[in-house]
Design a protein around this motif. Structure first.
Motif, short mmCIF file in Angstrom:
data_model
loop_
_atom_site.label_atom_id
_atom_site.label_comp_id
_atom_site.label_asym_id
_atom_site.label_seq_id
_atom_site.Cartn_x
_atom_site.Cartn_y
_atom_site.Cartn_z
N LYS A 115 0.85 -1.20 0.00
CA LYS A 115 0.00 0.00 0.00
C LYS A 115 0.88 1.24 0.00
O LYS A 115 1.73 1.41 0.87
N GLU A 119 -3.16 3.24 -1.78
CA GLU A 119 -3.50 2.34 -2.89
C GLU A 119 -2.45 1.24 -2.98
O GLU A 119 -1.30 1.46 -2.62
N HIS A 121 0.21 -0.87 -4.89
CA HIS A 121 1.11 -0.77 -6.05
C HIS A 121 2.25 -1.76 -5.87
O HIS A 121 2.36 -2.41 -4.83
N ARG A 155 -2.43 8.31 -13.29
CA ARG A 155 -2.35 6.92 -12.81
C ARG A 155 -0.92 6.39 -12.94
O ARG A 155 -0.40 5.75 -12.03
N ASP B 75 -1.70 0.32 -16.06
CA ASP B 75 -2.81 1.26 -15.83
C ASP B 75 -3.81 1.40 -16.97
O ASP B 75 -4.75 2.20 -16.87
N GLU B 110 -7.83 -3.21 -5.93
CA GLU B 110 -8.89 -2.20 -6.08
C GLU B 110 -9.39 -2.14 -7.52
O GLU B 110 -8.60 -2.17 -8.46
N HIS B 113 -8.41 0.73 -10.56
CA HIS B 113 -7.28 0.66 -11.49
C HIS B 113 -7.76 0.40 -12.93
O HIS B 113 -7.00 0.58 -13.88
N THR B 189 -8.57 -6.74 0.11
CA THR B 189 -7.22 -6.21 -0.13
C THR B 189 -6.16 -6.84 0.77
O THR B 189 -5.12 -7.30 0.27
#
Lengths: 188, 221
Positions: A115, A119, A121, A155, B75, B110, B113, B189
């Motif tokens: 996180k 978010e 990644h 993004r 993305d 999530e 995305h 998550t």
């Protein structure tokens, strides 16, 4: 300032907007700022699509197994100080010529989930990442495409560990020299 | 209810088999097959886009509904899926009414995305006279690993329900609205991150590279 390498990834397509004039203006502007500039015309380079095999994470960490110029380009990217994505805006995204390279950069990240700023990644593999400037080029007065393109930059920026910014240049309305100067201003 | 439609499922995963995109697409086709007798075709994009692009365009021109199923790469859409949209733009017979629906999945948990890809697909549809039918945005798609959805048990139950809703909308000819994207996060998550991170380590161990997983092979001194 010397020996600062800028790599332009030119995503021009066979059909559509020619990027030669804008790329020339961009090269000159970067040289004025003391960058050593290299440009790759991606449509002339055979780079195969990412196969989604994750070998670059679990078998040969950090290295893609597809034996083509994509491997070398990923190495060039991580060893540059500035990467410029130069691309026609395609439905608000990057051209497939540029995207075929970007799809291959996942070896630059670690596979794990983490996180970051709320978010999930992938964490960084390397200590330092180049700055990225994404320049979309369009000849349409279509705000929707521009908005989608800027959202994509936003993004991508969240998944990159250095400055990642960009803009859209309308070749019908904007003076190239001014538009490039504005795009670079404060970003590199 | 619409009778006699031609449906084309375009699989945008680079994997030739056992992809999450195909798992979702197959489930949708299965529901449609059970409920209506529509003609169905399925094409793997990457197998055809360079050598046999006509295979894609001919099938697309025969279709009344294109279902585009693909994973998120960096993305947004993978390069070969963007190439497919460009191909369709130039070769689709636009005098025929046609729908576009998308089944998108991303490897992060999530669902947001997927949003950029959704916008691009919707914009493509608008620009090319296709009726936008919305679709589904899946998070934690990596948990599906190309298995048939019914074989995944309760983990895929919400996903299967959502795909069934999409199928019903198509059968009843309900046009999608702005909020017509169904969002499904397959695994929570924390659980996804934890099991995923253990999974990467285990796979590296299996290949004898657990000590190299953090390597930096491209650093030049």
């Amino acid at each position: 300032m010397a020996n600062i390498k800028a790599l332009i990834l030119n995503g021009e397509m066979d059909e559509g907007i020619a990027l030669s004039r804008i790329s020339q203006t961009l090269r000159e502007a970067l040289k004025e700022k003391n960058y050593i500039v290299e440009e790759k015309m991606l449509k002339e380079i055979d780079i195969k699509p990412c196969m989604g095999c994750y070998t670059c994470w679990i078998k040969t960490p950090g290295k893609c197994i597809i034996d083509d110029f994509g491997q070398e380009l990923v190495s060039e990217i991580i060893n540059s100080q500035l990467i410029v994505y130069l691309t026609p805006v395609v439905y608000g995204g990057y051209s497939p010529e540029l995207k075929k390279v970007l799809d291959r950069i996942i070896p630059l990240m670690l596979p794990f989930f983490e996180k970051i700023k709320g978010e999930v990644h992938h964490p960084k593999r390397y200590e330092n990442y180049p700055k990225v400037l994404a320049l979309g080029v369009t000849d349409k007065d279509n705000q929707e495409e521009t908005v989608i393109f800027k959202e994509l930059i936003g993004r991508n920026a969240l998944n990159w560990y250095n400055t990642f910014d960009g803009s859209v240049i309308n070749i019908r309305n904007d003076s190239l020299v001014t538009a490039i100067a504005e795009a670079l201003e404060g970003r590199i | 209810m619409i009778k006699n439609r031609n449906v084309l499922l375009l699989i945008g995963s680079p994997k030739k088999s056992r992809s999450t995109s195909e798992s979702m697409g197959d489930y949708l086709l299965g529901v449609l097959k059970d409920k209506v007798d529509w003609h169905i075709e399925k094409i793997h994009i990457l197998t055809n886009i360079q050598e046999n692009p006509d295979t894609i365009t001919s099938a697309a021109n025969r279709s009344d509904l294109i279902v585009l199923a693909f994973p998120i790469y960096v993305d947004t859409l993978p390069s070969h899926v963007v190439r497919t949209l460009l191909l369709l733009e130039t070769r689709l017979d636009k005098s025929k009414e046609r729908d576009l629906m998308v089944l998108i999945n991303c490897g992060f948990p999530e669902t947001f995305h997927n949003d950029n890809a959704l916008k691009i697909c919707r914009y493509f549809a608008e620009q090319n006279g296709l009726n936008w039918r919305g679709g589904i945005a899946v998070g934690a798609g990596g948990a599906i690993i190309g298995k048939k959805l019914p074989d995944l048990g309760s983990m895929a139950s919400n996903l299967m329900k959502s795909i069934s809703i999409l199928a019903d909308r198509l059968i009843k000819d309900e046009m999608s609205q702005d909020d017509s994207i169904l969002r499904v996060q397959v695994v929570a998550t924390k659980m996804y991150n934890m099991t995923g991170n253990i999974g990467w380590q285990k796979q590296a161990q299996k290949h004898g590279v657990q000590d190299k997983i953090y390597d930096k092979p491209d650093v030049k001194s």
